[in-house]
Write a protein that holds these residues in place. Structure first.
Motif, PDB file in Angstrom:
ATOM      1  N   CYS A  14       0.851  -1.182   0.000  1.00  0.00           N
ATOM      2  CA  CYS A  14       0.000   0.000   0.000  1.00  0.00           C
ATOM      3  C   CYS A  14       0.882   1.224   0.000  1.00  0.00           C
ATOM      4  O   CYS A  14       1.714   1.392   0.883  1.00  0.00           O
ATOM      5  CB  CYS A  14      -0.920   0.006   1.211  1.00  0.00           C
ATOM      6  N   THR A  24      -7.975 -12.237  -8.088  1.00  0.00           N
ATOM      7  CA  THR A  24      -7.895 -10.979  -7.363  1.00  0.00           C
ATOM      8  C   THR A  24      -7.222  -9.907  -8.215  1.00  0.00           C
ATOM      9  O   THR A  24      -6.660 -10.194  -9.273  1.00  0.00           O
ATOM     10  CB  THR A  24      -7.117 -11.151  -6.043  1.00  0.00           C
ATOM     11  N   GLN A  68      -3.226  -0.080  -3.933  1.00  0.00           N
ATOM     12  CA  GLN A  68      -3.532  -1.144  -2.990  1.00  0.00           C
ATOM     13  C   GLN A  68      -3.328  -2.483  -3.678  1.00  0.00           C
ATOM     14  O   GLN A  68      -4.078  -2.858  -4.575  1.00  0.00           O
ATOM     15  CB  GLN A  68      -4.952  -1.032  -2.462  1.00  0.00           C
ATOM     16  N   ILE A 118      -3.179  -5.383  -1.924  1.00  0.00           N
ATOM     17  CA  ILE A 118      -3.931  -6.403  -1.192  1.00  0.00           C
ATOM     18  C   ILE A 118      -5.296  -5.804  -0.846  1.00  0.00           C
ATOM     19  O   ILE A 118      -5.533  -5.357   0.279  1.00  0.00           O
ATOM     20  CB  ILE A 118      -3.189  -6.845   0.083  1.00  0.00           C
ATOM     21  N   PRO A 119      -6.208  -5.723  -1.802  1.00  0.00           N
ATOM     22  CA  PRO A 119      -7.498  -5.055  -1.562  1.00  0.00           C
ATOM     23  C   PRO A 119      -8.332  -5.808  -0.538  1.00  0.00           C
ATOM     24  O   PRO A 119      -8.179  -7.007  -0.328  1.00  0.00           O
ATOM     25  CB  PRO A 119      -8.162  -5.084  -2.945  1.00  0.00           C
ATOM     26  N   TYR A 120      -9.220  -5.069   0.099  1.00  0.00           N
ATOM     27  CA  TYR A 120     -10.097  -5.666   1.098  1.00  0.00           C
ATOM     28  C   TYR A 120     -11.444  -4.958   1.056  1.00  0.00           C
ATOM     29  O   TYR A 120     -11.565  -3.842   0.553  1.00  0.00           O
ATOM     30  CB  TYR A 120      -9.479  -5.557   2.489  1.00  0.00           C
ATOM     31  N   VAL A 121     -12.463  -5.631   1.559  1.00  0.00           N
ATOM     32  CA  VAL A 121     -13.784  -5.024   1.664  1.00  0.00           C
ATOM     33  C   VAL A 121     -13.799  -4.191   2.944  1.00  0.00           C
ATOM     34  O   VAL A 121     -13.638  -4.735   4.040  1.00  0.00           O
ATOM     35  CB  VAL A 121     -14.892  -6.091   1.707  1.00  0.00           C
ATOM     36  N   PRO A 122     -13.980  -2.880   2.847  1.00  0.00           N
ATOM     37  CA  PRO A 122     -13.881  -2.034   4.043  1.00  0.00           C
ATOM     38  C   PRO A 122     -15.066  -2.217   4.981  1.00  0.00           C
ATOM     39  O   PRO A 122     -16.183  -2.542   4.549  1.00  0.00           O
ATOM     40  CB  PRO A 122     -13.852  -0.618   3.469  1.00  0.00           C
ATOM     41  N   TYR A 126      -8.727   0.921   0.592  1.00  0.00           N
ATOM     42  CA  TYR A 126      -9.164  -0.449   0.376  1.00  0.00           C
ATOM     43  C   TYR A 126      -9.021  -0.928  -1.059  1.00  0.00           C
ATOM     44  O   TYR A 126      -8.893  -2.124  -1.313  1.00  0.00           O
ATOM     45  CB  TYR A 126     -10.624  -0.605   0.821  1.00  0.00           C
ATOM     46  N   ILE A 176     -14.212  -8.983  -5.764  1.00  0.00           N
ATOM     47  CA  ILE A 176     -13.618  -9.587  -4.578  1.00  0.00           C
ATOM     48  C   ILE A 176     -12.872 -10.859  -4.963  1.00  0.00           C
ATOM     49  O   ILE A 176     -11.704 -11.052  -4.630  1.00  0.00           O
ATOM     50  CB  ILE A 176     -14.685  -9.900  -3.524  1.00  0.00           C
ATOM     51  N   ASP A 177     -13.555 -11.753  -5.666  1.00  0.00           N
ATOM     52  CA  ASP A 177     -12.950 -12.989  -6.159  1.00  0.00           C
ATOM     53  C   ASP A 177     -13.766 -13.449  -7.361  1.00  0.00           C
ATOM     54  O   ASP A 177     -14.534 -12.668  -7.930  1.00  0.00           O
ATOM     55  CB  ASP A 177     -12.884 -14.061  -5.062  1.00  0.00           C
ATOM     56  N   GLN A 207     -22.364  -6.340  -0.997  1.00  0.00           N
ATOM     57  CA  GLN A 207     -21.684  -7.481  -1.603  1.00  0.00           C
ATOM     58  C   GLN A 207     -22.702  -8.332  -2.358  1.00  0.00           C
ATOM     59  O   GLN A 207     -23.781  -8.629  -1.836  1.00  0.00           O
ATOM     60  CB  GLN A 207     -20.992  -8.321  -0.536  1.00  0.00           C
TER      61      GLN A 207
END
Length: 269
Positions: A2, A98, A118, A120-124, A136, A162-163, A202
């Motif tokens: 990041c 991803t 980013q 390594i993205p993530y769902v905030p 994110y 997401i995937d 989601q």
């Protein structure tokens, strides 16, 4: 990975035009499509972002340019014409499909470009503020100024995979200052009266969900989601259930309202 940097636009002598750099970025995206090693993809993706930063530094660059040669890059201008957001993702070659995410946000008032990345993205989470260093990762398609506690902040609508099975859309808020940006503001009130900093939806990767800001009515219309099955890991997959709700702007808050009629404003993204 990041990264969070702030660049002040500066005038400099250059040997090639920004159009030539755009063509170079297009070639780099094409090269990524042929790569199979994720470390190699990441290095090329970082190089693409550096080239994009260079493009924005050109004195003659038109900031509302749509990047005709780069279908990977989305450009959106805020409703007040003061912010220009460029965002894109670079898919990795892994079993979950991803992506890495990149964004550049030019602030016309300050002459500053904010740089987001980013890997390594993530769902905030729906509560709490997020600094640029912890972004994110998402691609944005709507930016609109709104008033919050006597300050102008920017409503953001975005999305991200997401995937292989899931994706999400997000309603977020961005506070913009000369020295940086921050995501989140406690201005969303759900039907139960609880307040949130952002709203996240989601849903399944193979369906579409509408999420739009109706500027005239000052409300965010969205498809309600209901369970439609599970994936191979047992995760519940959601999809639109043909009903629509909204967040209506009232006294500095976006307040949730169920079952609204959005037939005249609804579009699929």
């Amino acid at each position: 990975m990041c990264l969070s940097l702030t660049f002040v636009i500066a005038q400099e002598d250059v040997e090639i035009s920004w159009q030539q750099r755009e063509a170079k970025v297009r070639e780099m995206f094409s090269e990524i499509d042929e790569m199979t090693d994720n470390d190699q993809i990441t290095r090329m993706a970082d190089s693409i972002q550096r080239e994009m930063i260079e493009i924005l530094m050109y004195e003659d660059f038109p900031f509302d340019y749509e990047f005709d040669l780069l279908p990977n890059v989305g450009c959106v201008v805020s409703d007040d014409g003061l912010l220009y957001m460029y965002s894109w993702n670079v898919p990795l070659k892994d079993q979950n499909n991803t992506s890495q995410f990149y964004a550049l946000c030019f602030n016309k008032s300050f002459g500053v470009t904010y740089v987001l990345a980013q890997g390594i993205p993530y769902v905030p989470a729906e509560k709490g503020n997020i600094e640029e260093s912890a972004w994110y990762g998402a691609m944005y398609y709507k930016i609109s100024p709104v008033q919050f506690k006597d300050n102008t902040v920017y409503l953001l609508l975005g999305y991200a995979p997401i995937d292989d099975n899931r994706q999400y859309k997000i309603i977020d808020v961005m506070t913009v200052k000369k020295n940086g940006i921050r995501f989140g503001a406690n201005m969303f009130q759900k039907a139960d009266g609880k307040k949130f900093s952002r709203i996240v939806f989601q849903y399944a990767r193979n369906v579409q969900m509408s999420l739009e800001y109706n500027l005239k009515k000052r409300r965010i219309d969205y498809d309600n989601l209901s369970p439609m099955g599970t994936d191979e890991n047992g995760n519940t997959l959601y999809g639109p259930d043909m009903s629509v709700s909204c967040f209506k702007f009232k006294k500095g808050m976006f307040v949730q309202q169920d079952n609204v009629d959005a037939r005249n404003s609804k579009k699929k993204k």
